[in-house]
Design an enzyme around this catalytic site. Structure first.
Site, PDB file in Angstrom:
ATOM      1  N   LYS A 207      45.457 -14.548  40.413  1.00  0.00           N
ATOM      2  CA  LYS A 207      45.986 -14.842  41.747  1.00  0.00           C
ATOM      3  C   LYS A 207      46.012 -13.542  42.534  1.00  0.00           C
ATOM      4  CE  LYS A 207      48.695 -18.888  40.454  1.00  0.00           C
ATOM      5  NZ  LYS A 207      50.000 -19.587  40.505  1.00  0.00           N
ATOM      6  N   ALA A 312      47.900 -15.411  31.111  1.00  0.00           N
ATOM      7  CA  ALA A 312      47.137 -15.874  29.953  1.00  0.00           C
ATOM      8  C   ALA A 312      47.058 -17.390  29.933  1.00  0.00           C
ATOM      9  CB  ALA A 312      47.790 -15.362  28.666  1.00  0.00           C
ATOM     10  N   LEU A 314      46.976 -21.084  28.321  1.00  0.00           N
ATOM     11  CA  LEU A 314      47.545 -21.822  27.195  1.00  0.00           C
ATOM     12  C   LEU A 314      46.411 -22.502  26.423  1.00  0.00           C
ATOM     13  CD1 LEU A 314      50.638 -23.417  28.958  1.00  0.00           C
ATOM     14  CD2 LEU A 314      50.596 -21.407  27.461  1.00  0.00           C
ATOM     15  N   ASP A 380      59.805 -24.606  44.754  1.00  0.00           N
ATOM     16  CA  ASP A 380      58.579 -25.412  44.672  1.00  0.00           C
ATOM     17  C   ASP A 380      58.353 -25.995  43.278  1.00  0.00           C
ATOM     18  OD1 ASP A 380      56.234 -26.455  45.847  1.00  0.00           O
ATOM     19  OD2 ASP A 380      55.035 -24.870  44.948  1.00  0.00           O
ATOM     20  N   GLU A 385      55.898 -29.088  32.887  1.00  0.00           N
ATOM     21  CA  GLU A 385      55.005 -29.476  31.801  1.00  0.00           C
ATOM     22  C   GLU A 385      55.642 -29.157  30.460  1.00  0.00           C
ATOM     23  OE1 GLU A 385      50.909 -28.346  31.975  1.00  0.00           O
ATOM     24  OE2 GLU A 385      50.860 -28.377  34.168  1.00  0.00           O
ATOM     25  N   ASP A 400      53.473 -21.586  37.251  1.00  0.00           N
ATOM     26  CA  ASP A 400      53.291 -21.504  38.709  1.00  0.00           C
ATOM     27  C   ASP A 400      54.566 -21.016  39.393  1.00  0.00           C
ATOM     28  OD1 ASP A 400      50.672 -22.381  38.549  1.00  0.00           O
ATOM     29  OD2 ASP A 400      51.224 -24.488  38.701  1.00  0.00           O
TER      30      ASP A 400
END
Length: 511
Positions: A207, A312, A314, A380, A385, A400
Site C-alpha cells: 500500500k 505478509a 496469509l 471502517d 475474517e 485492513d
C-alpha cells in the site's frame, strides 16, 4: 655590472627566523629532556606513571521499555495445552511446490513470448523461507507466537528481498475495470494496493503512501472516503503485538523503486499502461478503475522511490479457508442513515440472542477488536475474517487497518459501542490495558520504541502517540463504569489463561 639585489637582506632575515624557530621549538626541548634524564641515577627506578582515573560512576541503565513489557508475566503465560497449528507442514509444502513450479513455467513462456534469449534459472521453493515458516507457525493462539524469530526474519526479508513480480490484488482483478460509480463506497481505487512477490516466492500486500504523516483527516470527511495510510498499517501491526492480540499480519515499511520493482517486473499489461512520468519528472501510476483513471489520483515516486507498507500474506484459501462475516456494529456507509446500534443503547441484548454470539467467545473477540480499533481511530471495520478450522471460538483477524491514525485530535467514542453496550471484556485484555497505563510501561513509550525498528521511522507523529495514552484512559473509564453498574464478576470474563495482575507482579518483585 648589475647592482646588488635589494631582496637579499629579506631572504637572510627569513632564513634566520626559521632557524631560530627550529632551535626554540624542536632542538631545545629535546636537549632539556636529555639533561633531566641524566640527573637520575642509574640505580633509581624510573618514576611510576600516574594511576589511571577510575571511570565516573553511572547509574545502571534501565532496560528498554519494550523488552521490560514482554518480560512481564502477563506476556509470558503459556496457552492451555499444545498449540493447534493451522496448516499441516507436508500438505502446505506440497501445495506451494506445485505453485512455484507453475510460476516458473509461466515465467519461462512469458520470456519466450518476448523473445528474451538470456537464460533465467528456475527459482526453487525453500522450505526454510521466512514467509513459509510464518504460515506454518499460525495456530489457534494467534498468527505467530511471542518472541518469534521467524517474524523478525520475515520483516527483514520483506524490506530487503528483490521483487520478481507485481500485480493487482484479487479483488481489483475481479472488477475487470468495471466499477459502479453510483456507489458511495467504491470497491477499490483510492487505496491502490498491489501484490508483490519476492525472490523467495513470498508475497506481500503493498500500500503506497498517499498522505503525509503530519496531515490529519479533515473533520468533514466521511470515514468511507478517507485515504488509506501506509503508516497506519505499520503502526497497527506494532500496536497489535504490544496488546498481545497477534491478529495483524506482520507489516513493515519499505522504499520501493516503482520503476525497477513494479513496472519492470509486472506482466500485467493494464498495470503497465497506467504508469507515466509527471511534469516534475517523477514516475507515477494510478488504479485501473474508471472513476480513478485520472492523473490527479496517482501515486508518484521521488523520482522513482515511493514509501509503502508491506503486509505478509496469509495462507492460501485453498489451504486455510476463511470466513468473512459482517460486523454486528457495522456502520451505515451512507451520508444520512444510521444503523440500529447507533440509536438503540440496548442493541447488545439483540446480538446476544444470535448465534454464534450467544454461546461462544465471539462477542469477547468483537470487544477486543473494538478496543483495538478505538485506539487507532478506525471506523471502517465493516467485516471481520476468521479461519474456519478454529471454529466459533477462533480469533478474529484484524485486517485492513489503513484508515486508522487519521485524526489524533479526535477520539471517536462510538467505536467503543460493543464494550459500552455489552459491558464485557476478557480478563487478560483488561490486565494488559491496565499495565500499559502504568508509567513504567506507558503505551506511548513502548509504541515509540517499537516503531523505531521500522525502516520508515518515525512512523507516527508525536500527537498520535500521545493520543494512544488518552484513548487508553477512556477505555479503562468505560470498563470502570460498567463494573460500577453490573459488578466485576459480570463484566470481567475469565478467559482461558490465568495471568497475574500488574499489582500482584509488583508485590512479588518487592518481596
Amino acid at each position: 655590472m648589475p647592482g646588488p639585489r635589494r631582496d637579499r637582506p629579506a631572504v637572510l632575515l627569513l632564513l634566520g627566523a626559521l632557524l631560530a624557530a627550529d632551535l626554540y621549538f624542536h632542538l631545545w626541548p629535546r636537549a632539556r629532556r636529555e639533561l633531566e634524564l641524566g640527573r637520575i641515577s642509574p640505580g633509581c627506578p624510573c618514576p611510576a606513571p600516574p594511576a589511571p582515573r577510575p571511570p565516573p560512576s553511572r547509574a545502571p541503565r534501565a532496560a528498554p521499555a519494550l523488552r521490560r513489557l514482554f518480560a512481564h508475566p502477563l506476556y509470558r503465560t503459556a496457552p492451555p495445552g499444545p498449540a493447534e497449528p493451522l496448516l499441516g507442514a507436508r500438505e502446505a509444502l506440497r501445495y506451494y511446490r506445485r505453485k512455484a513450479a507453475r510460476w516458473n513455467r509461466r515465467h519461462k513462456l512469458y520470456r519466450e513470448e518476448l523473445n528474451l534469449t538470456s537464460p533465467a534459472a528456475a527459482l526453487p521453493l525453500r522450505p526454510e523461507a521466512s514467509w513459509l515458516q510464518f504460515q506454518l507457525g499460525i495456530s489457534r493462539d494467534g498468527l505467530y507466537p511471542r518472541s518469534s524469530p521467524t517474524v523478525t526474519r520475515l520483516l527483514r526479508d520483506m524490506r530487503e528481498l528483490p521483487t520478481i513480480s507485481a500485480d493487482y490484488s484479487q479483488d481489483e482483478k475481479a472488477l475487470l475495470g468495471a466499477c459502479d460509480c453510483s456507489q458511495i463506497v467504491k470497491p477499490s481505487g483510492v487505496h491502490l494496493k498491489l501484490v508483490l512477490r519476492f525472490q523467495d516466492f513470498g508475497k506481500a500486500m503493498f500500500k503506497p503512501m498517499r498522505q503525509k504523516r503530519e496531515e490529519e483527516t479533515p473533520e468533514d470527511f466521511f470515514y468511507f472516503v478517507d485515504f488509506q495510510r501506509h503508516n497506519a498499517e505499520i503502526a497497527a501491526f506494532h500496536l497489535d503485538r504490544i496488546l498481545d492480540f497477534r491478529r495483524v499480519p506482520p507489516t513493515v515499511g519499505r522504499l520501493i523503486n516503482v520503476t525497477k520493482e513494479i513496472l519492470e517486473v509486472t506482466k500485467n499489461e493494464i498495470l503497465q499502461s497506467v504508469f507515466f512520468v509527471s511534469p516534475a519528472s517523477n514516475v507515477c501510476f494510478f488504479a485501473k478503475c474508471p472513476y480513478m483513471c485520472k492523473t490527479e489520483y496517482a501515486v508518484c515516486g521521488s523520482p522513482h522511490l515511493l514509501e509503502g507498507s508491506l503486509s505478509a500474506f496469509l495462507p492460501s484459501l485453498n489451504l486455510a479457508p476463511r470466513l468473512s462475516i459482517p460486523n454486528p456494529w457495522i456502520r451505515s456507509y451512507s451520508f444520512d442513515g444510521k444503523e440500529e446500534w447507533e440509536v438503540n443503547p440496548h442493541y447488545c441484548n439483540t446480538v446476544r440472542e444470535i448465534y454464534p454470539y450467544s454461546n461462544s467467545n465471539r462477542l469477547l473477540n468483537i470487544v477486543d477488536m473494538a478496543i483495538f480499533d478505538f485506539l487507532i481511530g478506525n471506523m471502517d471495520r465493516h467485516h471481520y475474517e476468521m479461519f474456519t478450522k478454529f471454529g466459533d471460538d477462533g480469533f478474529l483477524l484484524h485486517l485492513d487497518n489503513a484508515r486508522g491514525f487519521g485524526r489524533h485530535s479526535h477520539d471517536e467514542i462510538s467505536i467503543l459501542a460493543p464494550l459500552s453496550q455489552c459491558c464485557i471484556i476478557k480478563r487478560s485484555t483488561l490486565l494488559r490495558l491496565q499495565l500499559l497505563a502504568e508509567p513504567e510501561y506507558l503505551l506511548s513509550d513502548v509504541m515509540r520504541e517499537s516503531l523505531l525498528q521500522d525502516p520508515l521511522a518515525p512512523v507516527l507523529t508525536e500527537p498520535h502517540l500521545v493520543a494512544l495514552d488518552r484513548r487508553l484512559q477512556l477505555i479503562l473509564a468505560a470498563v470502570g463504569k460498567c463494573i460500577d453498574t453490573f459488578g466485576e464478576a459480570t463484566v470481567v470474563a475469565n478467559d482461558s489463561r490465568e495471568p497475574q495482575s500488574p499489582a500482584e507482579h509488583r508485590a512479588k518483585l518487592a518481596t
